[in-house]
Enzyme design. Structure first.
Site, PDB file in Angstrom:
ATOM      1  N   VAL B 160      -5.595   0.108  -0.404  1.00  0.00           N
ATOM      2  CA  VAL B 160      -5.743  -0.268  -1.818  1.00  0.00           C
ATOM      3  C   VAL B 160      -4.395  -0.596  -2.443  1.00  0.00           C
ATOM      4  CG1 VAL B 160      -7.973   0.837  -2.245  1.00  0.00           C
ATOM      5  CG2 VAL B 160      -5.873   2.177  -2.516  1.00  0.00           C
ATOM      6  N   TYR B 161      -3.326  -0.009  -1.915  1.00  0.00           N
ATOM      7  CA  TYR B 161      -1.983  -0.395  -2.371  1.00  0.00           C
ATOM      8  C   TYR B 161      -1.759  -1.874  -2.038  1.00  0.00           C
ATOM      9  CZ  TYR B 161       3.115  -0.444  -2.814  1.00  0.00           C
ATOM     10  OH  TYR B 161       4.402  -0.743  -3.180  1.00  0.00           O
ATOM     11  N   ALA B 162      -2.119  -2.259  -0.826  1.00  0.00           N
ATOM     12  CA  ALA B 162      -1.983  -3.665  -0.437  1.00  0.00           C
ATOM     13  C   ALA B 162      -2.794  -4.562  -1.361  1.00  0.00           C
ATOM     14  CB  ALA B 162      -2.428  -3.848   1.011  1.00  0.00           C
TER      15      ALA B 162
END
Lengths: 217, 258
Positions: B160-162
């Site tokens: 989800v960071y990506a």
């Protein structure tokens, strides 16, 4: 047996894609993207669709956009949430809910406008979500590849997902090399090919299916 | 704090940096201050940001700290208002802050903690853009978002960071096209640099640093002030006056797939 396809999308391209995939022999169950924002609703909707199919060979998530352009400075927070944040939350919930129904040979496909990569004035919110979809697709490819699950993104001409006002939003110097921007039948052919075992060694990649307008890497 | 002086690339300019109290945000602020900019450190905790701002002032720079939780639109408005009150203009808004949970692990285990990540990156970019726009237009300024190569290559550990970092990059592209006619440039930096967050990651995963250095052609991890800061200075300065919609990867060559 036909490809068992769970398709999530809204709008004419998504509707036409369902029909075209069925014509190609897919068993298609549709999931309403509005159900994806709440995690429990998403899980229930996916479980029901997957239950009807028996198992899921192919997940297709078509990103929907607003009907017309709005400059970002004029966009309400609600509209931003509708066009950007909710679709990203929904994309996560959809894949989380689908995971237990996928196995070796399954494919996850996201369909986004090429404005994910090139930007589009007036469509910043959807384009922002679209690039989030692409990164999620890549990450899932890396996480689930060991289990034989593959992914792909198909990027289509912005006007197919964002309406006619998006036709000039891509900022391309020239029109499509093939003379047209395509439609659901073109998309169905590519999605169907991606579901084939013959295509199973490509994962996490974006296939641009806009008739040859966007040709950057 | 170094008292190094640059050549005045940002003389007379004013920059606001979210997450400016430490790490890459402070590195950017310091590099900009050395080049003559007045800098506003927007920090969630004033007790962290004010000492950093004081250190910059003690080194002869113009700097102030404002309390700003980037998930609050009101805080962002207040931070911009304080910038105008203090320094009369805003030439560069740098959205660097990131918060919330990005716990490494399988996608299936991502819980609603990630919504904080979404709020500090994606929503805050939207709010910051709307709040900053009139001032950046008046100044012919620039908007700078901190993103990550994870958003370009995907991440098995931080999915989800990506996702959020990729989406910020796309926002920059669309905004560069919307705001170009207003004379505003919009760019991204995707850095890998030694930060408090990274030091914590090293503690949790001692092999991480060796692995990161090993994949980096320049064989080291970047420094916020000396390696990342100057790129932000460039993008904020007239040297980059024809550069917009771009991502500069500042990671020693670790990611080459742009």
């Amino acid at each position: 047996m036909g490809t068992r396809t769970l398709l999530c999308g809204v709008g004419s391209l998504s509707d036409d894609l369902v029909a075209r995939l069925r014509a190609r022999g897919h068993l298609v169950e549709a999931v309403d993207p509005s159900l994806l924002v709440a995690r429990t609703d998403a899980a229930n909707a996916v479980d029901a669709a997957a239950g009807s199919l028996g198992a899921v060979d192919l997940v297709v998530h078509v990103l929907a956009g607003p009907d017309g352009p709005t400059p970002l400075v004029d966009l309400s927070t609600d509209a931003w949430v509708d066009s950007c944040e909710d679709p990203m939350v929904g994309a996560l919930h959809l894949l989380q809910a689908c995971r237990s129904h996928l196995g070796a040979g399954s494919r996850v496909v996201h369909v986004v406008p090429t404005s994910a990569m090139g930007g589009a004035p007036g469509f910043a919110a959807t384009s922002t979500a679209a690039e989030g979809f692409r990164a999620l697709n890549k990450s899932v490819a890396r996480q689930w590849g060991a289990d034989g699950i593959t992914t792909a993104v198909v990027a289509v001409a912005p006007e197919l997902l964002l309406g006619p006002a998006a036709s000039s939003a891509g900022g391309a110097l020239t029109g499509p090399a093939l003379g047209r921007t395509g439609g659901a039948d073109d998309l169905a052919g590519i999605v169907d090919a991606l579901a084939s075992p013959e295509a199973a060694f490509t994962t996490g990649s974006t296939i641009v299916a806009d008739g040859g307008t966007w040709m950057a890497p | 704090m170094s008292t190094d002086r640059g050549v005045g690339l940002l003389e007379g300019r004013v920059a606001l940096i979210t997450g400016g109290a430490a790490g890459i945000g402070l590195g950017i602020a310091t590099a900009m201050a050395r080049e003559g900019a007045a800098v506003v450190l927007a920090a969630r905790r004033i007790e962290n940001g004010e000492p950093a701002a004081k250190a910059l002032r003690d080194a002869g720079h113009r700097a102030l700290c404002v309390r700003c939780d980037v998930t609050s639109r009101i805080d962002l408005e207040s931070a911009v208002a304080a910038t105008i009150d203090g320094f009369d203009r805003l030439d560069c808004f740098v959205h660097n802050a990131v918060g919330g949970s990005a716990t490494p692990g399988p996608l299936e285990e991502v819980d609603d903690g990630w919504l904080g990540l979404l709020a500090t990156t994606v929503r805050a970019s939207f709010d910051a853009a709307q709040v900053a726009h009139p001032h950046l237009a008046a100044a012919g300024g620039s908007f700078l978002l901190l993103t990550s190569a994870a958003g370009m290559e995907g991440s098995a550990n931080l999915p989800v960071y990506a996702m959020v970092k990729a989406s910020q990059r796309a926002l920059a592209k669309s905004l560069s096209r919307e705001w170009g006619p207003d004379g505003i440039r919009v760019n991204c930096i995707a850095p890998v640099a030694r930060t408090p967050a990274m030091e914590r990651a090293y503690l949790a995963n001692p092999e991480l640093e060796e692995r990161l250095v090993g994949r980096t052609p320049l064989r080291r991890i970047g420094e916020p002030t000396e390696d990342v800061g100057p790129v932000a200075v460039f993008l904020a300065s007239n040297l980059a006056r024809f550069v917009t919609g771009q991502t500069v990867v500042v990671d020693g060559g670790g990611f080459l797939g742009l």
